[in-house]
Design an enzyme around this catalytic site. Sequence first.
Site, PDB file in Angstrom:
ATOM      1  N   ARG A 180      39.515  13.390 -35.156  1.00 46.90           N
ATOM      2  CA  ARG A 180      38.443  13.040 -36.092  1.00 46.90           C
ATOM      3  C   ARG A 180      39.016  12.058 -37.104  1.00 46.90           C
ATOM      4  O   ARG A 180      40.217  11.790 -37.128  1.00 46.90           O
ATOM      5  CB  ARG A 180      37.786  14.253 -36.749  1.00 46.90           C
ATOM      6  CG  ARG A 180      38.560  15.494 -36.901  1.00 46.90           C
ATOM      7  CD  ARG A 180      39.728  15.387 -37.861  1.00 46.90           C
ATOM      8  NE  ARG A 180      39.315  14.828 -39.136  1.00 46.90           N
ATOM      9  CZ  ARG A 180      40.110  14.242 -39.997  1.00 46.90           C
ATOM     10  NH1 ARG A 180      41.400  14.083 -39.740  1.00 46.90           N
ATOM     11  NH2 ARG A 180      39.665  13.767 -41.136  1.00 46.90           N
ATOM     12  N   GLY A 181      38.134  11.557 -37.978  1.00 46.54           N
ATOM     13  CA  GLY A 181      38.531  10.486 -38.879  1.00 46.54           C
ATOM     14  C   GLY A 181      38.037   9.186 -38.289  1.00 46.54           C
ATOM     15  O   GLY A 181      38.322   8.882 -37.126  1.00 46.54           O
ATOM     16  N   ALA A 182      37.288   8.409 -39.082  1.00 46.02           N
ATOM     17  CA  ALA A 182      36.601   7.240 -38.536  1.00 46.02           C
ATOM     18  C   ALA A 182      37.528   6.281 -37.778  1.00 46.02           C
ATOM     19  O   ALA A 182      37.257   5.937 -36.618  1.00 46.02           O
ATOM     20  CB  ALA A 182      35.845   6.517 -39.656  1.00 46.02           C
ATOM     21  N   GLN A 205      38.964  20.239 -43.527  1.00 48.35           N
ATOM     22  CA  GLN A 205      39.948  19.176 -43.275  1.00 48.35           C
ATOM     23  C   GLN A 205      40.954  19.048 -44.425  1.00 48.35           C
ATOM     24  O   GLN A 205      42.100  18.653 -44.223  1.00 48.35           O
ATOM     25  CB  GLN A 205      39.244  17.826 -43.067  1.00 48.35           C
ATOM     26  CG  GLN A 205      38.435  17.719 -41.791  1.00 48.35           C
ATOM     27  CD  GLN A 205      36.989  18.128 -41.980  1.00 48.35           C
ATOM     28  OE1 GLN A 205      36.639  18.831 -42.939  1.00 48.35           O
ATOM     29  NE2 GLN A 205      36.122  17.710 -41.068  1.00 48.35           N
ATOM     30  N   ASP A 242      33.077   6.545 -43.586  1.00 46.92           N
ATOM     31  CA  ASP A 242      32.744   6.449 -42.159  1.00 46.92           C
ATOM     32  C   ASP A 242      31.883   5.237 -41.852  1.00 46.92           C
ATOM     33  O   ASP A 242      31.829   4.779 -40.705  1.00 46.92           O
ATOM     34  CB  ASP A 242      32.058   7.733 -41.692  1.00 46.92           C
ATOM     35  CG  ASP A 242      33.069   8.865 -41.609  1.00 46.92           C
ATOM     36  OD1 ASP A 242      33.444   9.389 -42.676  1.00 46.92           O
ATOM     37  OD2 ASP A 242      33.511   9.192 -40.491  1.00 46.92           O
ATOM     38  N   ASN A 248      30.272   9.188 -46.058  1.00 46.95           N
ATOM     39  CA  ASN A 248      31.555   9.854 -45.848  1.00 46.95           C
ATOM     40  C   ASN A 248      31.276  11.347 -45.690  1.00 46.95           C
ATOM     41  O   ASN A 248      30.134  11.799 -45.803  1.00 46.95           O
ATOM     42  CB  ASN A 248      32.504   9.587 -47.032  1.00 46.95           C
ATOM     43  CG  ASN A 248      33.938  10.021 -46.749  1.00 46.95           C
ATOM     44  OD1 ASN A 248      34.463   9.774 -45.658  1.00 46.95           O
ATOM     45  ND2 ASN A 248      34.573  10.677 -47.704  1.00 46.95           N
ATOM     46  N   LYS A 249      32.309  12.116 -45.431  1.00 43.43           N
ATOM     47  CA  LYS A 249      32.206  13.569 -45.218  1.00 43.43           C
ATOM     48  C   LYS A 249      31.314  14.219 -46.274  1.00 43.43           C
ATOM     49  O   LYS A 249      31.381  13.881 -47.450  1.00 43.43           O
ATOM     50  CB  LYS A 249      33.621  14.144 -45.288  1.00 43.43           C
ATOM     51  CG  LYS A 249      33.764  15.614 -45.037  1.00 43.43           C
ATOM     52  CD  LYS A 249      33.130  16.077 -43.763  1.00 43.43           C
ATOM     53  CE  LYS A 249      33.623  15.327 -42.542  1.00 43.43           C
ATOM     54  NZ  LYS A 249      32.708  15.505 -41.373  1.00 43.43           N
ATOM     55  N   ARG A 301      29.906  10.569 -31.529  1.00 43.49           N
ATOM     56  CA  ARG A 301      29.524  10.919 -32.907  1.00 43.49           C
ATOM     57  C   ARG A 301      28.808   9.708 -33.491  1.00 43.49           C
ATOM     58  O   ARG A 301      29.232   8.577 -33.294  1.00 43.49           O
ATOM     59  CB  ARG A 301      30.744  11.290 -33.765  1.00 43.49           C
ATOM     60  CG  ARG A 301      31.437  12.569 -33.258  1.00 43.49           C
ATOM     61  CD  ARG A 301      32.464  13.092 -34.248  1.00 43.49           C
ATOM     62  NE  ARG A 301      31.824  13.675 -35.419  1.00 43.49           N
ATOM     63  CZ  ARG A 301      32.498  13.983 -36.541  1.00 43.49           C
ATOM     64  NH1 ARG A 301      33.797  13.734 -36.630  1.00 43.49           N
ATOM     65  NH2 ARG A 301      31.863  14.514 -37.573  1.00 43.49           N
TER      66      ARG A 301
END
Lengths: 359, 359
Positions: free
Chosen positions: B65-67, B214, B255, B265-266, B111
């Site tokens: 995960r993580g853009a 996270q 993101d 973002n998250k 995603r």
Amino acid sequence: MSKARRPIPMPNLTVSPLTPSVYAVQWIDGACVLLDQTRLPREEVYLRCTSYLQVVDAITTLAVRGAPAIGIAGAFAVALAARESLSLPKADSTEKLKFFEKAVASIMQARPTAVNLAWAVKRVVSEVGSLDEDTVETLVKHAKNIHEEDILANQKMASFGASLLELNSKVITYCNTGDLATGGVGTAFGVLREAHRQKKISVVYPCETRPVMQGSRLTSWECHRNQIPFSVICDNMAGSVMGNEKIAAVFVGADRIAANGDAANKVGTYSLAIVAKYHRVPFYVVAPSSTFDLKTASGRQILIEQRSPREIAGALGVNQPNYPLGDINPAFDVTPADLITAIVCDKGIIAPNAIAEWF
Amino acid sequence: MSKARRPIPMPNLTVSPLTPSVYAVQWIDGACVLLDQTRLPREEVYLRCTSYLQVVDAITTLAVRGAPAIGIAGAFAVALAARESLSLPKADSTEKLKFFEKAVASIMQARPTAVNLAWAVKRVVSEVGSLDEDTVETLVKHAKNIHEEDILANQKMASFGASLLELNSKVITYCNTGDLATGGVGTAFGVLREAHRQKKISVVYPCETRPVMQGSRLTSWECHRNQIPFSVICDNMAGSVMGNEKIAAVFVGADRIAANGDAANKVGTYSLAIVAKYHRVPFYVVAPSSTFDLKTASGRQILIEQRSPREIAGALGVNQPNYPLGDINPAFDVTPADLITAIVCDKGIIAPNAIAEWF
């Protein structure tokens, strides 16, 4: 935000007819019986405390929590302490009194932030002059009075608070403030129950309330029992929800309200109030008279309980790291009066800057 | 809040010499090797993906995960898909192409919110004309280029971002934006690593980042590996920390950044930005050029991934209720440009309302 700057008298409201659906604290057959909230929502287990130390332990470990509920539990613990003092073997009256006074101090100090605990303990202790055979019964009677007053205060707050909502409202709440946190139907959650009875609730968003999860464990359980539509959100989702949906209001409880209207409550309340203000969503604190501490001038003087950082790591379950996650875990924070739209009290709906006019 | 309203050119900064201490995504012996982040911090386990579907599954389940990291993984997945297409038994070239195109679409859709995934997949696909024996090698080469560019972009952002801090700063960060989330030293976390190297960090407060944790699982692990002093806080404690301590800045990743400077973002980033603004704490978004999506005019047009509400209930472990906890779980939220002090990009430090001048 429309902010009530003057007290709003509400003399004509009918007191809510709702009653608790479960009791967090009871006095049964000479024991203080507590619903063990650490095991909810999975198991409904009661702790039968016959020693004051068992109650202190239950308060410390959060088996019983919520400012009004720990006040009532603390008052019953004083009665247990008196009984234990009187039955000390080979002790003279001075030694018995010393034991009792030490016990009272340890009950009061079980948790520092909620004023209701010290308030209830001091109140029952002030009713007894000396330690004798009648003392235990007197203490139990006064503790029961506190409990009954709390039930009535809850019903009044429920009515006052529900008057602030329109039909079919979406609301956000925080931590747990219902039957489990009080003697009666609750503070903020009592408002939601009464509002639901009046068809004013379309959905409640309880914030999960990290680290102890009072929202996802306890408020969800109370919503479920009372058939109130709900959807638990992570604390960090409140901004997203307020940005995407029309939220009518946020209702929270309080552990101590200072003379200037600053309110200490479960950690995260302050951030939630900031986010509500940004979205112009009214932010209501619901708390009985026993939560007001006029001797404390402002929130800056309120002692914030620090709990073990292990509470934070605990949520990782089996995935906990082999290094410490951190060293802070404040259990409460202080929401300044200017972020609070109004305080719903058993006396009425109070502007945070007008507390002195009411007490 | 001091807001940079014009681009700030920073031509003389030395690029950070830091290198990743772990790789989230690698190409080894014809396979895409991913560090399984769902098992961190407890176990360091690598997934060897030889089929594009394994990578899609890893992206969906957040094993990677993580853009920027899912962009790189997606690019390698395209190479795997090409190899699988070419080795389809009894398929003609039309059928092989059809298989490949379907695979590419499913990789891109693994995603929806982070633009880096679609960007990287489109970029490598655009490098190949037809499916033939050289295609796999060409795709791998271009995916590796993306990875290498990301490493350099991270190093530039680290230097630009670190220039914003004074010695011994206390900072808050959100989610995970380090080695694990990117190809290199990270976006926001890369800034913190470089700032730490320059003795500009006294403590990092990673927000735990519910529901997938996270912050407490991954950022804590990266802080620990890199010997950066840290203390994980619950997301709801950011207000308390900003109110009680001098926080120099908040650094977060992104993101997708829209043309008007709104940044997805998250989930929770938006609330954190509101709380930072209330405390006048600078709020920096750190993201490489590949995160900017100038075709999206504003944050309102960004598709927000909804994930299973079971992710929220999961944190209750064995204490999960026998009723559903809720029905929403947005994985991201959008922070409007006016809450962002500046965007730290590999091109420089950009005012959110001046993006058009840079791209």
